[in-house]
Motif scaffolding. Structure first.
Motif, PDB file in Angstrom:
ATOM      1  N   ALA A  53       0.751  -1.293  -0.109  1.00 53.38           N
ATOM      2  CA  ALA A  53      -0.136   0.166   0.183  1.00 53.38           C
ATOM      3  C   ALA A  53       0.910   1.149   0.018  1.00 53.38           C
ATOM      4  CB  ALA A  53      -0.863   0.207   1.308  1.00 53.38           C
ATOM      5  N   GLU A  54       1.908   1.304   0.814  1.00 59.69           N
ATOM      6  CA  GLU A  54       2.914   2.483   0.869  1.00 59.69           C
ATOM      7  C   GLU A  54       3.388   2.585  -0.609  1.00 59.69           C
ATOM      8  OE1 GLU A  54       3.962   2.402   5.570  1.00 59.69           O
ATOM      9  OE2 GLU A  54       5.075   1.134   3.989  1.00 59.69           O
ATOM     10  N   ILE A  55       3.789   1.691  -1.090  1.00 61.17           N
ATOM     11  CA  ILE A  55       4.606   1.718  -2.315  1.00 61.17           C
ATOM     12  C   ILE A  55       3.392   2.335  -3.671  1.00 61.17           C
ATOM     13  CG2 ILE A  55       5.622   0.569  -4.350  1.00 61.17           C
ATOM     14  CD1 ILE A  55       6.653  -1.444  -2.038  1.00 61.17           C
ATOM     15  N   HIS A  65       3.120   5.877  -3.080  1.00 60.09           N
ATOM     16  CA  HIS A  65       4.193   6.722  -3.341  1.00 60.09           C
ATOM     17  C   HIS A  65       4.452   6.965  -4.836  1.00 60.09           C
ATOM     18  CE1 HIS A  65       8.362   8.654  -2.430  1.00 60.09           C
ATOM     19  NE2 HIS A  65       8.582   7.629  -3.542  1.00 60.09           N
ATOM     20  N   ALA A  66       4.158   5.687  -5.400  1.00 57.60           N
ATOM     21  CA  ALA A  66       4.304   5.722  -7.084  1.00 57.60           C
ATOM     22  C   ALA A  66       3.304   5.935  -7.816  1.00 57.60           C
ATOM     23  CB  ALA A  66       4.921   4.168  -7.159  1.00 57.60           C
ATOM     24  N   ARG A  67       2.034   6.215  -7.036  1.00 57.79           N
ATOM     25  CA  ARG A  67       0.788   6.554  -7.796  1.00 57.79           C
ATOM     26  C   ARG A  67       0.590   5.254  -8.665  1.00 57.79           C
ATOM     27  NH1 ARG A  67       1.159  12.904  -9.152  1.00 57.79           N
ATOM     28  NH2 ARG A  67       1.518  13.530  -7.010  1.00 57.79           N
ATOM     29  N   MET A  68       0.512   4.026  -8.164  1.00 53.10           N
ATOM     30  CA  MET A  68       0.187   2.937  -8.985  1.00 53.10           C
ATOM     31  C   MET A  68      -1.010   2.171  -8.152  1.00 53.10           C
ATOM     32  SD  MET A  68       4.061   1.677  -9.449  1.00 53.10           S
ATOM     33  CE  MET A  68       3.490   0.170 -10.181  1.00 53.10           C
ATOM     34  N   SER A  69      -1.639   1.398  -8.557  1.00 51.44           N
ATOM     35  CA  SER A  69      -2.613   0.097  -7.870  1.00 51.44           C
ATOM     36  C   SER A  69      -1.727  -0.734  -7.307  1.00 51.44           C
ATOM     37  CB  SER A  69      -3.515  -0.135  -9.075  1.00 51.44           C
ATOM     38  OG  SER A  69      -2.824  -1.113  -9.875  1.00 51.44           O
ATOM     39  N   GLU A  70      -2.325  -1.262  -6.434  1.00 50.70           N
ATOM     40  CA  GLU A  70      -1.851  -2.377  -5.419  1.00 50.70           C
ATOM     41  C   GLU A  70      -1.513  -3.361  -6.459  1.00 50.70           C
ATOM     42  OE1 GLU A  70      -3.390  -3.205  -1.709  1.00 50.70           O
ATOM     43  OE2 GLU A  70      -3.405  -0.957  -1.098  1.00 50.70           O
TER      44      GLU A  70
END
Length: 264
Positions: free
Chosen positions: A144-146, A149-154
């Motif tokens: 979730a943090e990644i 931060h990267a504005r990506m879906s999980e």
């Protein structure tokens, strides 16, 4: 060479002023003089190409090979650069050389085939993990943090994390972690179980066995499940051994033909 490639320096110490040299190169027809000046320009910019190659060290490829790939990208940049467009050569060469290095990793360094989209996700996840590691201590960043931060879906983050493990592969002879007896990865791989074919055959013949007359079913059961000899079966049923042999042979052929027809 000093007259052709000026010693004037740009902000980078390895960035020579080749503006005039490129203008001369563009005006020269193909031939020895053109090739000589082209070679001098490439040589003047090699330190820059080597510096870009150094950014990709420790990623599974030797630095010498990376420098060769960067030099190839530099040659392409020199050949394609148009000084009449007014852009500095360095601003054109850097993405060209970097793209050549990245293409090398994409086409030659992956042990497993990974789609281009997943490779891009891998890079985004890797950079995000590196950046988050500087702000989070004592643990790895969560999915979730990644993603935040990267504005990506999980889901994309998970695909990128899986791709991080696909860049290289372990040999099947590699020792399993924590093993002290030489137990390798190859030792834990499964194999086809021949008993599975027996299960399939048994299930296929069951309805045909049930359709046999009772005496034939009894003889087959005594022979193949009771492991009785033909002479003993003959004694049990009060018939000749030859008759038992003919019945077993006839039943087996009939069952085989029926099962094969069912499969077809």
């Amino acid at each position: 060479m000093r007259n052709q490639v000026s010693a004037k320096r740009h902000p980078h110490d390895d960035a020579p002023d080749t503006t005039e040299a490129f203008r001369r190169l563009a005006s020269l027809p193909p031939g020895r003089q053109h090739d000589s000046l082209r070679e001098q320009i490439v040589e003047a910019w090699l330190p820059m190409a080597n510096r870009l190659a150094g950014r990709f060290r420790n990623r599974g490829e030797s630095l010498e090979d990376l420098r060769q790939v960067a030099a190839l990208g530099l040659v392409k940049a020199v050949d394609r650069y148009d000084p009449e467009l007014g852009n500095a050569f360095e601003s054109y060469a850097v993405p060209t050389v970097t793209g050549e290095i990245k293409r090398h990793f994409r086409d030659h360094m992956w042990t497993l085939h990974v789609p281009r989209r997943v490779q891009d996700l891998r890079n985004r996840v890797r950079f995000a993990v590196q950046e988050l590691s500087g702000t989070i201590s004592g643990r790895r960043p969560t999915v979730a943090e990644i993603a935040e931060h990267a504005r990506m879906s999980e889901e994309d983050v998970r695909a990128g994390l899986e791709a991080l493990e696909s860049f290289t592969a372990l040999s099947l002879d590699a020792e399993v972690s924590g093993s002290d007896d030489g137990y390798s990865l190859g030792d834990v791989l499964g194999s086809a179980d021949p008993a599975l074919d027996v299960v399939i055959d048994r299930e296929a013949v069951k309805p045909r066995l049930r359709a046999l007359p009772e005496r034939e079913r009894t003889i087959l059961y005594m022979r193949f499940f009771g492991d009785m000899t033909q002479s003993r079966i003959a004694d049990e049923l009060g018939i000749s051994q030859m008759h038992v042999s003919r019945l077993i042979s006839r039943c087996c052929h009939r069952l085989r033909d029926q099962v094969m027809r069912d499969a077809a």
